[in-house]
Design an enzyme around this catalytic site. Structure first.
Site, short mmCIF file in Angstrom:
data_model
loop_
_atom_site.label_atom_id
_atom_site.label_comp_id
_atom_site.label_asym_id
_atom_site.label_seq_id
_atom_site.Cartn_x
_atom_site.Cartn_y
_atom_site.Cartn_z
N LEU A 1 0.82 -1.21 0.00
CA LEU A 1 0.00 0.00 0.00
C LEU A 1 0.85 1.25 0.00
O LEU A 1 0.51 2.25 -0.61
CB LEU A 1 -0.87 0.05 1.25
CG LEU A 1 -2.01 -0.96 1.34
CD1 LEU A 1 -2.68 -0.83 2.69
CD2 LEU A 1 -3.00 -0.72 0.23
N GLY A 2 1.93 1.19 0.71
CA GLY A 2 2.73 2.41 0.82
C GLY A 2 4.16 2.04 1.11
O GLY A 2 4.46 0.94 1.58
N ASP B 1 -1.03 15.30 6.68
CA ASP B 1 -1.17 14.80 5.31
C ASP B 1 -2.60 14.37 5.06
O ASP B 1 -2.86 13.31 4.50
CB ASP B 1 -0.19 13.65 5.07
CG ASP B 1 -0.07 13.32 3.58
OD1 ASP B 1 -0.53 14.15 2.76
OD2 ASP B 1 0.45 12.26 3.25
N PHE C 1 12.09 4.39 4.47
CA PHE C 1 12.68 3.26 5.17
C PHE C 1 11.69 2.16 5.46
O PHE C 1 12.04 1.17 6.06
CB PHE C 1 13.28 3.72 6.50
CG PHE C 1 14.13 4.93 6.34
CD1 PHE C 1 15.37 4.82 5.75
CD2 PHE C 1 13.67 6.16 6.74
CE1 PHE C 1 16.15 5.93 5.57
CE2 PHE C 1 14.46 7.28 6.58
CZ PHE C 1 15.70 7.17 5.99
N GLY C 2 10.45 2.36 5.11
CA GLY C 2 9.48 1.37 5.54
C GLY C 2 8.40 1.13 4.52
O GLY C 2 8.35 1.73 3.46
N GLU C 3 7.51 0.20 4.89
CA GLU C 3 6.43 -0.14 3.98
C GLU C 3 5.15 -0.37 4.74
O GLU C 3 5.16 -0.69 5.92
CB GLU C 3 6.78 -1.41 3.21
CG GLU C 3 7.85 -1.20 2.19
CD GLU C 3 7.96 -2.36 1.23
OE1 GLU C 3 7.22 -3.36 1.40
OE2 GLU C 3 8.79 -2.27 0.31
#
Ligand SMILES: *[C@@H]1O[C@H](CO)[C@@H](O)[C@H](O)[C@H]1NC(C)=O
Ligand SMILES: *[C@@H]1O[C@H](CO)[C@@H](O)[C@H](O)[C@H]1NC(C)=O
Ligand SMILES: *[C@@H]1O[C@H](CO)[C@@H](O)[C@H](O)[C@H]1NC(C)=O
Ligand SMILES: *[C@@H]1O[C@H](CO)[C@@H](O)[C@H](O)[C@H]1NC(C)=O
Length: 837
Positions: free
Chosen positions: A550-551, A693, A555-557
C-alpha cells in the site's frame, strides 16, 4: 469578461513593481481578466459576430467561444491574425493560447502560430527565438492552455497572433499575453553593428543577434540584446547557455574601426523623461584586451534639439577583477526624449550586454510602497564598479523602476529566500531525523533511496541570478532581522494561547514507518500518554498473508494483508462489523529488522499513541507483532480502499452516469463522507494531534460510505504526483499544504484545516482532478507566496460544479490567510452536519 481565475500568476518576487526581469515579469495583461478592452482587440477577419476578435480571450467562453477567422487558414498564405493593442509599451515574456472549446462543441485550435509585434503600429516585426525560429508550437486540443516563453522577450504595444498550419484548416484561438509595463520607455537604440573578434582558437561574434530593427553597418530603429534582460557572462567565450556561438551574449566593438575613439549609441524614448541613471553592463576581461569604457559623454535631446550641455563620466577602471559588471552613470535629472552617448575605448574592445535607464521616479505613486519597508540602510551600493559575481547561470536584467522599487524587490527576495531556506532545512532535517525503517521479513531489500548526506542548501546557487541584479546589502546575510521587521511575520511567529502551535522542535519526532508524517504530536501529549500500558495484543505473524503493497516510505512499507483469526484479538467493540471466520483485511506497517535503536523506540511510541486513538472515523490499531523482528503494527483496513480511488471509480448522479452505466455517489453521501472526515479530525485535534497529510488518498472507505482517516505515507506510486520533491529528497504534499506549512514549516491544526478544505474540494470533484492541476509544483509554491503576501493575486481552487455556495464558503474559510480565522474542526463538523440535515 467571464472567468475570474487568472491562471498563471507566476509572479513571486515583486510586489507591485513593474520589473522587466523576464522570470518575474509574467503578469497576465488582461485578455482573460478583462483589463484589455474589447475595442483594443481586433482581427484580420471574423467568421461571424459570435467569433469576433473580442471573443479571443483566454479562458473565456463567451460568444461561440473563441476568435475564428472568416476562412480556413492556408499553409502558404498567412494573413489571418488577432491583434491586441496594449495602449502602452509592455515587456512581454510569455504568451498563452487555447482553442475553441465552447462547452465541448468546438473543435478548432491552432497547432502552430507566429507572433508579430509593433511599437508604433506601423512597423511590424516577426518574433523569432534565439535560434531564429519563428513558428511557435500551439495547442493540441481545444481546452488546454499552452504557455510559451518568449525568449527573447519582446517590447511592444501591439501584438498579433498569426495561426500557422501545414494544411488548409479551420482555426480558432483564444490568447493571453503575460508581462508588465515597460517603464524604461526605451523605444529603440541606434548603434554601430557589433563586430567579430578573431581568437586563435575560434572566431567570436559580437553582433546583436536579436536586434529587431534594420542592420547594415549601423543598427537602426530596433531593440535587441542591449534591452533583452539577459546579462552576459564574465567570460564571453562561454556562451553555451543558448547553444549559440561564443560572444553571443554581448554586443562589442573594436577600436580599430572607430578612429574617433568612441562608439556612439543613441537611445530614443517614448516621451520626455526625467532621467536619474543609466546602467551599462560591461565585460572586463582585460586579458583579452576588453575593458569597460574609459569615459562616456552623453547628449540630451528635448523636443527636437540636442542640448549644448553635455554630461561626462569616467568610471574607475579596474584591472584586477575580470568579472563583468554594471557601471552606473548618474544622469542628474536631465529631461530628454532621446539620449546620445559616446563610449570611449579604454582598450582594444568594448563589450556591452545590457543598458538600462531609470527615469521619473516621481511618477510612481508612493501608495505602492508598503509602509513597513523603508529602512534607509538598505540602499544598495551604487558603486560604479560594483562587482557582479561569477557563475554560469543565465543572468537577468535589473529592475527598471527607480531604486525604491528595487529595494522593495530585494526585500521580497530576502524574505522568500529566508522562508525557502527554512523550508529546505526543515525538509532536510526531517529526512535526517527520519530513521524509522521497516520491511517485511519475507521481503528483500526494497529501499531504493540513496540517503546521501548532501545538504539541501543549493538554493544559494539557484538564487544567484537575483544576487547579480540586486547588490546585496548587509541585511542579506542575516535575513532573520528583516523578517522580524514585517509585522505580519512578527505576529505569526508567536501565537498566544490560541490554537496550539508547536514549533518543530516541540514536536516529538514521530514519523511513521512509512517515512511520512504520521501524526505529529506535541511533547506534552506524549507525556500524558506514557506510563500507561499498551492495550493491544501480540498477533501471530504467520496468520498474515501478504496481498499488496500500500505504501512505502524512505525506510518502511505498509502492506495490505489478510489476517486469519483476527476476531480473537479484537475487543468486543469491533466485532459487530467483522464477519466471523473470514480473513480480515488489515494494513500492516513494518519496521526493518536492522533498524537502529531510535527507530525501534519511535516505532514503539507510535504504537502507544495509535493504541490511544479511539474514534469511529480514525483507523484503529488492532494488534502488533513486537516480540520478534520485524516489528509490525496491524491496523484496520476498509474494503473499498481509499477515498481517492473510490471516488475516481464513481460519477455524480445524473444523466451522464446513467448513460455510461458507472456507479454513482449521491451528493448527500458525499456530504456524509466529508462530515465523517471532519468528525475524525475533530477528534484528532481535540488531542492536539496534527495529521499533516490529510487528503482523500489517506481516507479509507468501508461499507455504506463509512470513512476512516489513516496515513499511508507519501510514497505510494499511485500518488507520487501529489508530492513535491525538494531537491529529489524530501517529499511534501504541497497542493494540500497551507501557506505557512510550505513557507514557514509550521504544521498546526489550522494547517490541517487548510488540508481539509482541499480534501473537501477533491471530494466534490470526485477526485477527477488534482488540486491546482493547471499549475506546476513550482507555480503552486509561487501561489503560496501570493497567499502570504495577500495582495489578491493568490489563486484559490475553483468552486466545483457540484459544490453549493455554502459548501464553497466552508472551503474558502479553510484557506484564510490568518490561521486563527480558519474555522475549527468542531465548527466545520457542525456546519457540515447542518448542511446534511
Ligand atoms: C550574428 O553572427 C552569427 C554568427 O556568424 C550569425 O549566425 C548570425 O546570423 C548573426 N546575426 C545577425 C543578426 O547578424
Ligand atoms: C526631475 O526629478 C527631480 C527629482 O524628482 C526634480 O527635482 C526635478 O525638478 C525634475 N526635473 C524636471 C526638469 O522636471
Ligand atoms: C586600440 O587599442 C590598442 C590597445 O589599447 C592600441 O594599442 C591601439 O593603438 C588602439 N588602436 C587605435 C586605432 O586607437
Ligand atoms: C496612485 O495610483 C492610483 C492608481 O493608479 C490612483 O488612483 C491614485 O490617484 C494615485 N495617487 C497619487 C497620489 O497619484
Amino acid at each position: 469578461c467571464c472567468v475570474m481565475i487568472e491562471i498563471p500568476l507566476f509572479v513571486i518576487l515583486c510586489i507591485n513593481t513593474e520589473c522587466c526581469v523576464p522570470d518575474v515579469c509574467r503578469y497576465p495583461l488582461g485578455m482573460s481578466g478583462g483589463q484589455i478592452r474589447d475595442e483594443d482587440i481586433s482581427a484580420s477577419s471574423q467568421w461571424s459576430e459570435s467569433t469576433a476578435a473580442r471573443h479571443g480571450r483566454l479562458d473565456c467562453e463567451e460568444g461561440d467561444g473563441a476568435w475564428c477567422p472568416e476562412t480556413t487558414v492556408e499553409p502558404d498564405n498567412l494573413k489571418e491574425f488577432i491583434q491586441i493593442d496594449l495602449n502602452l509599451l509592455h515587456f512581454i515574456t510569455l504568451v498563452g493560447t487555447q482553442g475553441r472549446h465552447a462547452g465541448g462543441m468546438g473543435n478548432e485550435f491552432a497547432q502552430m502560430y507566429m507572433i508579430k509585434y509593433s511599437r508604433d503600429g506601423s512597423r511590424w516585426i516577426s518574433w523569432r527565438n534565439r535560434q531564429g525560429k519563428q513558428v511557435i508550437e500551439g495547442n493540441r486540443n481545444t481546452y488546454d492552455t499552452v504557455l510559451r516563453d518568449l525568449d527573447p522577450p519582446i517590447i511592444a504595444r501591439f501584438v498579433r497572433f498569426m495561426p500557422v498550419t501545414d494544411h488548409s484548416m479551420n482555426v480558432c484561438m483564444r490568447v493571453e499575453l503575460y508581462g508588465c509595463k515597460w517603464l524604461d520607455g526605451l523605444v529603440s537604440y541606434n548603434a554601430p553593428a557589433g563586430e567579430q573578434m578573431k581568437l586563435p582558437a575560434f572566431p567570436v561574434f559580437f553582433n546583436d543577434s536579436v536586434y529587431d530593427g534594420a542592420i547594415t553597418h549601423m543598427m537602426t530603429e530596433g531593440l535587441g540584446q542591449l534591452s533583452d534582460g539577459v546579462m552576459g557572462l564574465d567570460d564571453f567565450t562561454q556562451s553555451h547557455v543558448y547553444q549559440a556561438w561564443p560572444g553571443y551574449d554581448y554586443v562589442g566593438w573594436n577600436n580599430e574601426s572607430f578612429p574617433s575613439g568612441f562608439v556612439e549609441i543613441m537611445f530614443e524614448f517614448d516621451r520626455p523623461r526625467n532621467f536619474t541613471t543609466m546602467k551599462v553592463h560591461c565585460n572586463n576581461m582585460f586579458s583579452q584586451h576588453i575593458k569597460i569604457f574609459r569615459q562616456v559623454v552623453c547628449y540630451f535631446r528635448s523636443d527636437s534639439d540636442w542640448e549644448s550641455t553635455l554630461l561626462s563620466f569616467s568610471p574607475v577602471v579596474d584591472e584586477n577583477d575580470p568579472s563583468a559588471r554594471f557601471i552606473t552613470v548618474e544622469l542628474t535629472n536631465r529631461m530628454a526624449n532621446a539620449i546620445k552617448c559616446q563610449f570611449y575605448f579604454k582598450d582594444a574592445w568594448m563589450l556591452f550586454s545590457e543598458i538600462t535607464f531609470q527615469s521619473d521616479r516621481a511618477m510612481y505613486n508612493t501608495t505602492l510602497v508598503p509602509p513597513t519597508i523603508g529602512s534607509p540602510t538598505n540602499t544598495p551600493p551604487d558603486d560604479p564598479t560594483h562587482k557582479i559575481d561569477d557563475s554560469n547561470t543565465r543572468i537577468l536584467i535589473g529592475c527598471l523602476v527607480a531604486i525604491i522599487f528595487i529595494l522593495l524587490a530585494i526585500i521580497i527576495i530576502i524574505l522568500w529566500r529566508q522562508v525557502w531556506q527554512k523550508l529546505m532545512e526543515k525538509a532536510s532535517r526531517r529526512m535526517l531525523d527520519d530513521e524509522l525503517t521497516a520491511s517485511l521479513s519475507i521481503q528483500t531489500e526494497v529501499f531504493g533511496y540513496n540517503h546521501s548526506q548532501s545538504r539541501v542548501t543549493n538554493e544559494q546557487e539557484s538564487n544567484a541570478a537575483y544576487e547579480r541584479i540586486f547588490p546585496l546589502g548587509p541585511d542579506y546575510q542575516e535575513p532573520s532581522r528583516l523578517i522580524n521587521k514585517l509585522p505580519e511575520f512578527a505576529q505569526s511567529s508567536e501565537e498566544p494561547n490560541g490554537a496550539p502551535h508547536y514549533a518543530e522542535a516541540d514536536i516529538v519526532n514521530l514519523q511513521g514507518v512509512t517515512g511520512s508524517n504520521t501524526y505529529a504530536i506535541p511533547a506534552v501529549t506524549l507525556d500524558l500518554l506514557s506510563g500507561k500500558d499498551v492495550a493491544v495484543e501480540e498477533f501471530p505473524r504467520k496468520l498474515l498473508t501478504f496481498k499488496e503493497k500500500l505504501g512505502e516510505g524512505q525506510f518502511g512499507e505498509v502492506h495490505l494483508c489478510e489476517a486469519e483469526g483476527m476476531q480473537e484479538f479484537l475487543h468486543e467493540e469491533y466485532l459487530f462489523d467483522i464477519p466471523e471466520d473470514q480473513p480480515v483485511l488489515v494494513a500492516v506497517k513494518m519496521l526493518r529488522s536492522d533498524a537502529n535503536g531510535n527507530a525501534r523506540n519511535d516505532f514503539l511510541k507510535e504504537i502507544k499513541i495509535m493504541s490511544r486513538l479511539k474514534d469511529p472515523n480514525i483507523i484503529r490499531l488492532l494488534a502488533v507483532c513486537i516480540y520478534s523482528n520485524p516489528l509490525c503494527m496491524i491496523t484496520e483496513y476498509m474494503e473499498n480502499g481509499d477515498l481517492n480511488q473510490f471516488l475516481s471509480r464513481h460519477e455524480p448522479e445524473g444523466q451522464l452516469a446513467l448513460l455510461s452505466n458507472t456507479a454513482t455517489v449521491s451528493f448527500s453521501n458525499l456530504c456524509y463522507m466529508a462530515t465523517q472526515i471532519a468528525s475524525g479530525m475533530k477528534y484528532l485535534s481535540s488531542l492536539n494531534f496534527v495529521h499533516r497529510d490529510l487528503a482523500t488518498r489517506n481516507c479509507l472507505v468501508g461499507k455504506n460510505y463509512t470513512i476512516k482517516i489513516a496515513d499511508f505515507g507519501m510514497s505510494r506510486n499511485l500518488y507520487s504526483g501529489d508530492y513535491y520533491r525538494i531537491q529529489g529528497r524530501a517529499v511534501l504534499p504541497i497542493r494540500w499544504m497551507s501557506w505557512e506549512s510550505i513557507l514557514l514549516g509550521k504544521f498546526t491544526t489550522a494547517s490541517d484545516v487548510w488540508a481539509f478544505g482541499v480534501t473537501l474540494w477533491e471530494i466534490l470533484n470526485f477526485c477527477k482532478e488534482q488540486p491546482y492541476s493547471q499549475l506546476t509544483d513550482e507555480q503552486v509554491i509561487e501561489n503560496t507566496g501570493e497567499f502570504f503576501r495577500d495582495q489578491k493575486r493568490q489563486i484559490y481552487l475553483p468552486q466545483p460544479v457540484l459544490c453549493s455556495d455554502s459548501l464553497y464558503k466552508i472551503m474558502l474559510s479553510c484557506w484564510r490567510r490568518n490561521a486563527k480565522e480558519r474555522p475549527s474542526f468542531q465548527e466545520i463538523h457542525r456546519r457540515l452536519s447542518d448542511l446534511e440535515s
